[in-house]
Design an enzyme around this catalytic site. Structure first.
Site, PDB file in Angstrom:
ATOM      1  CB  SER A   1      -0.888   0.010   1.234  1.00 36.93           C
ATOM      2  OG  SER A   1      -0.136   0.464   2.345  1.00 36.93           O
ATOM      3  CE  LYS A   2       0.474   5.992  -4.860  1.00 34.55           C
ATOM      4  NZ  LYS A   2      -0.404   6.836  -5.627  1.00 34.55           N
ATOM      5  NE  ARG A   3      -1.372   5.672   7.118  1.00 32.68           N
ATOM      6  CZ  ARG A   3      -1.234   4.791   8.061  1.00 32.68           C
ATOM      7  NH1 ARG A   3      -1.219   3.513   7.767  1.00 32.68           N
ATOM      8  NH2 ARG A   3      -1.086   5.174   9.317  1.00 32.68           N
TER       9      ARG A   3
END
Ligand code: GLU
Length: 317
Positions: free
Chosen positions: A240-242
């Site tokens: 995930s980007k986070r």
């Protein structure tokens, strides 16, 4: 820098659409070391052409993150947003030579006819190739491709071939919403900067034949390519980007974490930094890597990223 024909010129070309992430750290480090290990130059280019997706402040954040990690690049950073004139000239050359044409098709029209059942890349069926049908208005500019197989030897992934007529068809060089397309900009910029070594993520392996095709059309030299394995989540899934972001903007203190990230990226690239570097500064780790980097050890398969390879199971990022 020298004029030596063998002088390597590599580059890192992030898109400032989000903070630097683990995948881009691997691309930055891999491209940097592939160039520096043989005394080559390493350039930096901001691929900020896709203005609606560019996030304000992120280009500076990426530069600051790279600096904090100890990377040093040669010359000025090149911003694609300032090079529209060069892309326009290249596109006009294609039109003048009868190699590019205006296309009035929408994505959904292409999807209906295209031979690709689903997925990102639709094969353009050539509707506007011989002239814009009367009911259509020009939206994008496409370059004509011919029925040939384009092959290259990737330094990491091995030989890779693609028949453009089957994989994408005539592809877009200026988009319907205005900007010049990635393939055109990359090829024009790499040639203008004298880049002869392109090292980047394996997500761009399949984009390379289109770029080689354009290099041949413009009679630009084709760089050597190396595509690095993709970083996955711990279970092999997409990150995930986070979880993925590593910049200061994403709340990470790189003055503390930078060394661990670089060591993780080195292990990811199949290198074997000594345990004595565990507490070393980012700059010392990069200095070791410039001396000891072995490109033949880079693996091909996607894998998770671990900050500390001595205890991989306990510290996945
Ligand atoms: N800007 C692209 C990216 O961030 C990389 C382009 C390239 O290296 O050719 O994925």
């Amino acid at each position: 820098m020298t004029d030596d024909a063998h002088h390597i010129v590599g580059r890192f070309a992030p898109s400032p659409t989000g903070p630097l992430h683990l995948g881009s750290l691997v691309a930055a480090l891999g491209s940097y070391l592939m160039a520096r290990v043989s005394g080559g130059s390493w350039l930096l280019r901001m691929e900020d052409l896709d203005l609606p997706r560019v996030v304000t402040g992120i280009a500076d954040d990426i530069l600051f993150t790279l600096e904090t990690l100890g990377f040093e690049w040669d010359g000025e950073v090149l911003y694609q947003s300032r090079r529209t004139e060069q892309y326009r000239e290249a596109a006009e050359e294609l039109i003048r030579r009868g190699l590019a044409y205006g296309c009035g098709c929408t994505r959904s029209e292409i999807a209906q006819i295209s031979s690709a059942p689903h997925g990102e890349t639709l094969v353009y069926p050539g509707i506007c190739r011989d002239g814009l049908p009367p009911e259509k208005v020009e939206r994008a500019l496409r370059v004509k491709v011919y029925d040939e197989v384009i092959c290259f030897n990737d330094a990491v992934m091995g030989r890779y071939c693609q028949r453009l007529t089957a994989s994408c068809g005539d592809f877009v060089v200026r988009r319907a919403d205005g900007p010049y397309a990635y393939h055109l900009a990359v090829v024009v910029d790499d040639a203008a900067s004298g880049v002869n070594q392109v090292v980047r993520g394996a997500d761009l392996l399949s984009a390379t034949p289109c770029q080689i095709y354009l290099q041949r059309v413009f009679q630009f030299p084709t760089p050597n390519y190396g595509h690095l394995p993709l970083v996955t989540g711990p279970d092999g899934s997409k990150l995930s980007k986070r979880d993925n972001a590593i910049s200061l903007a994403a709340g990470r203190d790189l003055s503390k974490e930078g060394g661990g990230l670089l060591l993780g990226a080195l292990h990811f690239l199949g290198q074997n930094p000594p345990a004595s570097l565990a507490t070393a500064s980012s700059r010392d780790i990069l200095a070791w890597a410039r001396e000891n980097f072995d490109p033949t050890c880079i693996p091909r398969d996607p894998a998770p990223f671990h900050r500390n390879a001595d205890t991989p199971a306990s510290t996945p990022l």
